[in-house]
Design an enzyme around this catalytic site. Structure first.
Site, mmCIF file in Angstrom:
data_model
loop_
_atom_site.group_PDB
_atom_site.id
_atom_site.type_symbol
_atom_site.label_atom_id
_atom_site.label_comp_id
_atom_site.label_asym_id
_atom_site.label_seq_id
_atom_site.Cartn_x
_atom_site.Cartn_y
_atom_site.Cartn_z
ATOM 1 C CB CYS A 45 -0.929 0.017 1.209
ATOM 2 S SG CYS A 45 -2.099 -1.354 1.289
ATOM 3 C CG HIS A 101 -0.842 2.908 4.885
ATOM 4 N ND1 HIS A 101 -1.084 1.630 4.430
ATOM 5 C CD2 HIS A 101 -0.124 2.745 6.033
ATOM 6 C CE1 HIS A 101 -0.574 0.747 5.258
ATOM 7 N NE2 HIS A 101 0.028 1.398 6.235
#
Length: 326
Positions: A45, A101
């Site tokens: 990610c 993130h």
């Protein structure tokens, strides 16, 4: 410009790519624009999102993997130049809604990296399950939070990020995106919205309105909700009268994985999956682009495109290539 990023969905998940779960709104987006059949991201990610926002290989920005809790400052360093900073400098209003993130510390959050406003989570969806672990509760840590804020001001909590909150968060993301579109369209100001949905990242769950709706299990329910939320954003563009003048990108950050915790998910004909490099199934994902009057409808491209291409491509489309660092 609206960039819709979904989490951990495979090349073969959507029906326009041969998936068995109907995704009519995503299919229509592809049919109205261009479907990329040879689009690649990174294997995790954080690297994928860093590549997308900076146009640089993650090895150059120090974002080669997902940071683990307790490792210290991670994500995009404050000096990284992002597509949101590029567009903000070109007069665009900028907003991010959803998963970040790319850093949880001051100086590394969305409102520090070129976004005028943000609602979402700092790290991964995994945090939604923390409070269900006995040891986590015994250690006395505070529950993870959802966050919101605007540039130049401290973030504030938007509520506890637990399993019920995660299941309903994509609804909030779509609603906030639609509201932002309508506000900026009314003000006749160009905008860039980075929409980062949580589906289908574990812990798996869906909004109660979609539980059992697909008839194909939890993973299929999640794809059905994802398609609906995408449709809400497309409808907002149309209702605001700016659909014909908006570039819409829809893509996934990673391939699907058995780690999703539910039956389902397809990386199409490609060998490998999430966290399983160097096989192609770990990198090649779906991506579609719509720009009425500029991208002919119904196009299918086999040209190689990767996450690092978005920043220079978008800069070129709006005539700001000279502002891209070399």
């Amino acid at each position: 410009i609206v960039f819709i990023l979904v989490d951990n969905t495979g090349w073969g998940d959507f029906s326009v790519y041969g998936g068995t779960v109907p995704t009519p709104r995503i299919d229509a987006l592809a049919q109205d624009g261009m479907r990329l059949n040879n689009y690649t991201v990174e294997a995790q990610c954080t690297p994928s999102r860093a590549a997308l926002l900076t146009g640089r290989l993650p090895v150059r920005s120090g974002t080669t993997r997902v940071p683990l809790p307790g490792e210290g400052k991670a994500g995009l360093a404050p000096w990284e130049f992002t597509v949101s900073e590029l567009l903000s400098g070109a007069g665009y209003a900028t907003a991010a809604f959803g998963k970040w993130h790319l850093g949880e510390d001051e100086g590394r959050l969305p409102t520090d990296q070129g976004f005028d406003e943000w609602f979402g989570i700092k790290n991964s969806s995994d945090e939604a399950g923390y409070a269900t672990y006995k040891l986590f509760r015994e250690m006395g840590y505070p529950e993870p939070q959802m966050w919101e804020g605007v540039r130049g001001r401290p973030l504030k909590s938007a509520g506890v990020f637990d399993r019920p909150a995660k299941d309903r968060m994509d609804e909030q993301i779509a609603q906030r995106t639609a509201a932002y579109i309508k506000k900026l369209a009314a003000a006749r100001k160009p905008f860039f919205i980075y929409v980062s949905f949580l589906q289908v990242h574990p812990p798996m769950g869906v909004h109660p309105d979609f539980a059992g709706k697909s008839g194909g299990g939890l993973y299929a329910d999640a794809l059905t909700e994802m398609d609906y939320r995408t449709g809400q954003i497309l409808d907002a563009l149309k209702e605001a009268g700016v659909a014909e003048n908006t570039i819409v990108v829809f893509s996934s950050d990673n391939a699907t994985s058995p780690l999703a915790g539910a039956a389902g998910g397809s990386n199409g004909p490609w060998r490998g999956d999430f966290f399983n490099p160097p096989y192609e199934g770990s990198y090649r994902v779906s991506a579609v682009v719509r720009w009425p009057g500029h991208i002919p409808a119904g196009q299918v491209s086999q040209e190689m495109v990767s996450a690092v291409d978005w920043l220079p491509t978008l800069a070129g489309l709006i005539g700001e290539s000279k502002r891209v660092p070399t």
